[in-house]
Design a protein around this motif. Sequence first.
Motif, PDB file in Angstrom:
ATOM      1  N   ASN A 107       0.849  -1.189   0.000  1.00 15.97           N
ATOM      2  CA  ASN A 107       0.000   0.000   0.000  1.00 15.97           C
ATOM      3  C   ASN A 107       0.886   1.241   0.000  1.00 15.97           C
ATOM      4  OD1 ASN A 107       0.218  -1.093   3.003  1.00 15.97           O
ATOM      5  ND2 ASN A 107       0.103   1.145   3.122  1.00 15.97           N
ATOM      6  N   ASP A 108       0.352   2.339  -0.534  1.00 16.52           N
ATOM      7  CA  ASP A 108       1.050   3.629  -0.477  1.00 16.52           C
ATOM      8  C   ASP A 108       2.515   3.531  -0.932  1.00 16.52           C
ATOM      9  OD1 ASP A 108      -1.046   5.471   1.022  1.00 16.52           O
ATOM     10  OD2 ASP A 108      -1.084   3.522   2.001  1.00 16.52           O
ATOM     11  N   THR A 109       2.736   2.803  -2.019  1.00 13.81           N
ATOM     12  CA  THR A 109       4.107   2.733  -2.539  1.00 13.81           C
ATOM     13  C   THR A 109       4.517   4.082  -3.138  1.00 13.81           C
ATOM     14  OG1 THR A 109       3.223   1.806  -4.601  1.00 13.81           O
ATOM     15  CG2 THR A 109       4.102   0.251  -2.968  1.00 13.81           C
TER      16      THR A 109
ATOM     17  N   GLY B 151      -3.642   0.766  -2.825  1.00 14.13           N
ATOM     18  CA  GLY B 151      -3.799   2.115  -3.349  1.00 14.13           C
ATOM     19  C   GLY B 151      -2.724   3.122  -3.005  1.00 14.13           C
ATOM     20  N   ASP B 152      -2.824   4.315  -3.642  1.00 16.48           N
ATOM     21  CA  ASP B 152      -1.779   5.332  -3.642  1.00 16.48           C
ATOM     22  C   ASP B 152      -0.506   4.760  -4.254  1.00 16.48           C
ATOM     23  OD1 ASP B 152      -3.378   7.324  -2.762  1.00 16.48           O
ATOM     24  OD2 ASP B 152      -2.323   7.716  -0.877  1.00 16.48           O
ATOM     25  N   MET B 153      -0.675   4.289  -5.493  1.00 16.56           N
ATOM     26  CA  MET B 153       0.464   3.744  -6.222  1.00 16.56           C
ATOM     27  C   MET B 153       1.314   4.878  -6.781  1.00 16.56           C
ATOM     28  SD  MET B 153      -1.840   0.765  -8.011  1.00 16.56           S
ATOM     29  CE  MET B 153      -3.426   1.525  -7.710  1.00 16.56           C
TER      30      MET B 153
ATOM     31  N   GLY C  38      -6.458   4.699  -4.654  1.00 13.63           N
ATOM     32  CA  GLY C  38      -6.168   5.558  -3.510  1.00 13.63           C
ATOM     33  C   GLY C  38      -6.498   6.993  -3.876  1.00 13.63           C
ATOM     34  N   ASN C  39      -6.514   7.884  -2.897  1.00 11.75           N
ATOM     35  CA  ASN C  39      -6.837   9.281  -3.185  1.00 11.75           C
ATOM     36  C   ASN C  39      -5.829   9.912  -4.153  1.00 11.75           C
ATOM     37  OD1 ASN C  39      -5.425   8.854  -0.534  1.00 11.75           O
ATOM     38  ND2 ASN C  39      -4.966  11.033  -0.832  1.00 11.75           N
ATOM     39  N   HIS C  40      -4.561   9.495  -4.090  1.00 11.87           N
ATOM     40  CA  HIS C  40      -3.563  10.115  -4.973  1.00 11.87           C
ATOM     41  C   HIS C  40      -3.719   9.691  -6.427  1.00 11.87           C
ATOM     42  CE1 HIS C  40      -1.263  12.713  -2.407  1.00 11.87           C
ATOM     43  NE2 HIS C  40      -1.334  11.799  -1.447  1.00 11.87           N
ATOM     44  N   GLU C  41      -4.437   8.605  -6.689  1.00 12.73           N
ATOM     45  CA  GLU C  41      -4.706   8.243  -8.086  1.00 12.73           C
ATOM     46  C   GLU C  41      -5.581   9.313  -8.759  1.00 12.73           C
ATOM     47  OE1 GLU C  41      -2.353   5.658  -7.092  1.00 12.73           O
ATOM     48  OE2 GLU C  41      -4.126   4.944  -6.050  1.00 12.73           O
TER      49      GLU C  41
ATOM     50  N   SER D 233      -8.933  -1.714   1.240  1.00 11.93           N
ATOM     51  CA  SER D 233      -9.390  -0.392   1.684  1.00 11.93           C
ATOM     52  C   SER D 233      -8.283   0.643   1.634  1.00 11.93           C
ATOM     53  CB  SER D 233      -9.904  -0.513   3.128  1.00 11.93           C
ATOM     54  OG  SER D 233      -9.892   0.745   3.759  1.00 11.93           O
ATOM     55  N   HIS D 234      -8.548   1.752   0.931  1.00 14.24           N
ATOM     56  CA  HIS D 234      -7.623   2.891   1.034  1.00 14.24           C
ATOM     57  C   HIS D 234      -8.288   3.964   1.890  1.00 14.24           C
ATOM     58  CE1 HIS D 234      -4.034   5.079  -0.061  1.00 14.24           C
ATOM     59  NE2 HIS D 234      -4.800   6.158   0.014  1.00 14.24           N
ATOM     60  N   CYS D 235      -8.611   3.623   3.122  1.00 22.91           N
ATOM     61  CA  CYS D 235      -9.354   4.538   3.997  1.00 22.91           C
ATOM     62  C   CYS D 235      -8.579   4.890   5.267  1.00 22.91           C
ATOM     63  CB  CYS D 235     -10.688   3.913   4.389  1.00 22.91           C
ATOM     64  SG  CYS D 235     -11.751   3.553   2.972  1.00 22.91           S
TER      65      CYS D 235
ATOM     66  N   GLY E 241      -4.647   0.687   3.613  1.00 25.33           N
ATOM     67  CA  GLY E 241      -3.619   1.640   3.218  1.00 25.33           C
ATOM     68  C   GLY E 241      -4.042   3.031   3.652  1.00 25.33           C
ATOM     69  N   HIS E 242      -3.360   4.045   3.164  1.00 22.57           N
ATOM     70  CA  HIS E 242      -3.696   5.457   3.323  1.00 22.57           C
ATOM     71  C   HIS E 242      -3.082   6.094   4.570  1.00 22.57           C
ATOM     72  CE1 HIS E 242      -5.655   9.224   2.657  1.00 22.57           C
ATOM     73  NE2 HIS E 242      -6.555   9.087   3.588  1.00 22.57           N
ATOM     74  N   SER E 243      -3.086   5.410   5.720  1.00 20.69           N
ATOM     75  CA  SER E 243      -2.515   6.022   6.927  1.00 20.69           C
ATOM     76  C   SER E 243      -1.028   5.693   7.083  1.00 20.69           C
ATOM     77  CB  SER E 243      -3.301   5.594   8.163  1.00 20.69           C
ATOM     78  OG  SER E 243      -3.490   4.194   8.203  1.00 20.69           O
TER      79      SER E 243
END
Length: 464
Positions: free
Chosen positions: A58-60, A97-99, A129-132, A228-230, A251-253
């Motif tokens: 996650n968050d790579t 997510g947040d690749m 993820g949000n950054h996508e 979950s990307h929450c 992911g995300h945090s």
Amino acid sequence: MIERANARLVRILDQLETPAAAWSHLARAFLLALVFLLAPLSHAVHPATRTLVILHTNDTHAHTLPDGRGVGGYAAISGYLKGVKAQRSDVLVLDAGDMITGTPVSTLYEGMPVFDILNTLPIDCAVLGNHEFDHGWQKIAGFRRLARFPILCANVFSPTGELLGDAPTFFTTVNGIRIGVIGVTAPDLYAITATRGHQGLTVQDQVVAVRRHLPDVRQRADLVIVLSHCGVGQDLRLAREVPDIDVIVGGHSHTQLDQPELVGKTIVVQAKCYSEYVGRLDLVVDVPGRRVAEYGGRLVRMDGRIGPPDPTTAAVVEKYERDLRRTLDAVVGRTDAALDKAALVRAFEAIFAQKYDADFGHYQPGGNRATLSPGRITKRNVYEMLPFDNAMVVVEVTAEQLATLFNKQAPEGKRGPFRVATVDFYADRMVESGRLAEEQVTRYPAQARAVVLEHVQRTGGLAP
Ligand SMILES: [Zn+2]
């Protein structure tokens, strides 16, 4: 019982990967022999339980290369994933997510190289993820076309009501276990992306979205996973409010969960960020009972001890790095002093104020992702310091707004209005929450990064 003993032995064997384990080669060989002897027996005795290994990232954040310590990078992750998959047939690979966003290769080419690189990894599915959403939500269609794995999202809808991911759910069968995955994205998308990332979209609370899909997924699957990307706090809430989820891969945090969290029967995992770790969750699934009988989870650090990096992935990473080097290794200035984040923020604020003839500049340390050592400043340094595509704005505010919105004091005897040069990301948040009127905002096409780059090139450096 034998199945349980078998699973335990497999876990003991896994621990041998760590150098701290002082097992002799002889003991390892003996245990391996025991596992192979017991394996066929266990299937005869307990055909109902089956093993599954979930490998998760996650968050790579486009950390395609190893860091300064030689840890991480997509080739290391790829080598590890392929190594585990070569040894066993019960592996599921998920990305939460947040690749994209976080390194120049992503920023400069708007995220696309990351999906080209990830296509060389054996990923079963991922979630948005949000950054996508960083380069505008319309760009997600391009990521989906390029990616050879499905990108899920069950809770974000386009203005015409279509889901933004490939699908809300994903079904697969691994080692005879029917698996259903529901993908959910950060519910606070509006608060944490620039306007182009969320304008016109409808974002649904992930609990509502999971509840909507769960009956169908539960019916079709022995094991229910929410990808979950929450953030871990939201994941624990989801586990409390929807008790019938087996596993939440989060992911995300950027949370380093060295051990899984357990809420009721729900196992919650997350593997920090920046491609430093792959999470590994070993499950024994009671298939007819549709429940997890045993689990053990840990994070595997992507250092030299996990085996060689994957050459196919490394070649694609290198292809983009070659392009980048030509562009980014150009020296644009120098600094005599080391500049930490606080010093850089002061420097950026001064540059913005000067450029737009404003009373103040405003920038926040969270928007700055790197520091500077004394010596040459390259274009790459500027991209690393300012990885986000934020455009410049000038905001006209009262003395009171200057204090409450920007935490700055009006000069003695001056009453305002005051002009503050900042980036659209902050101004948009203020407008959307009603703390600032759109009429107070003047928008400029220049990116904050370009303004800083131009200043460094013109003056020869950066000064706090
Ligand atoms: Zn995120």
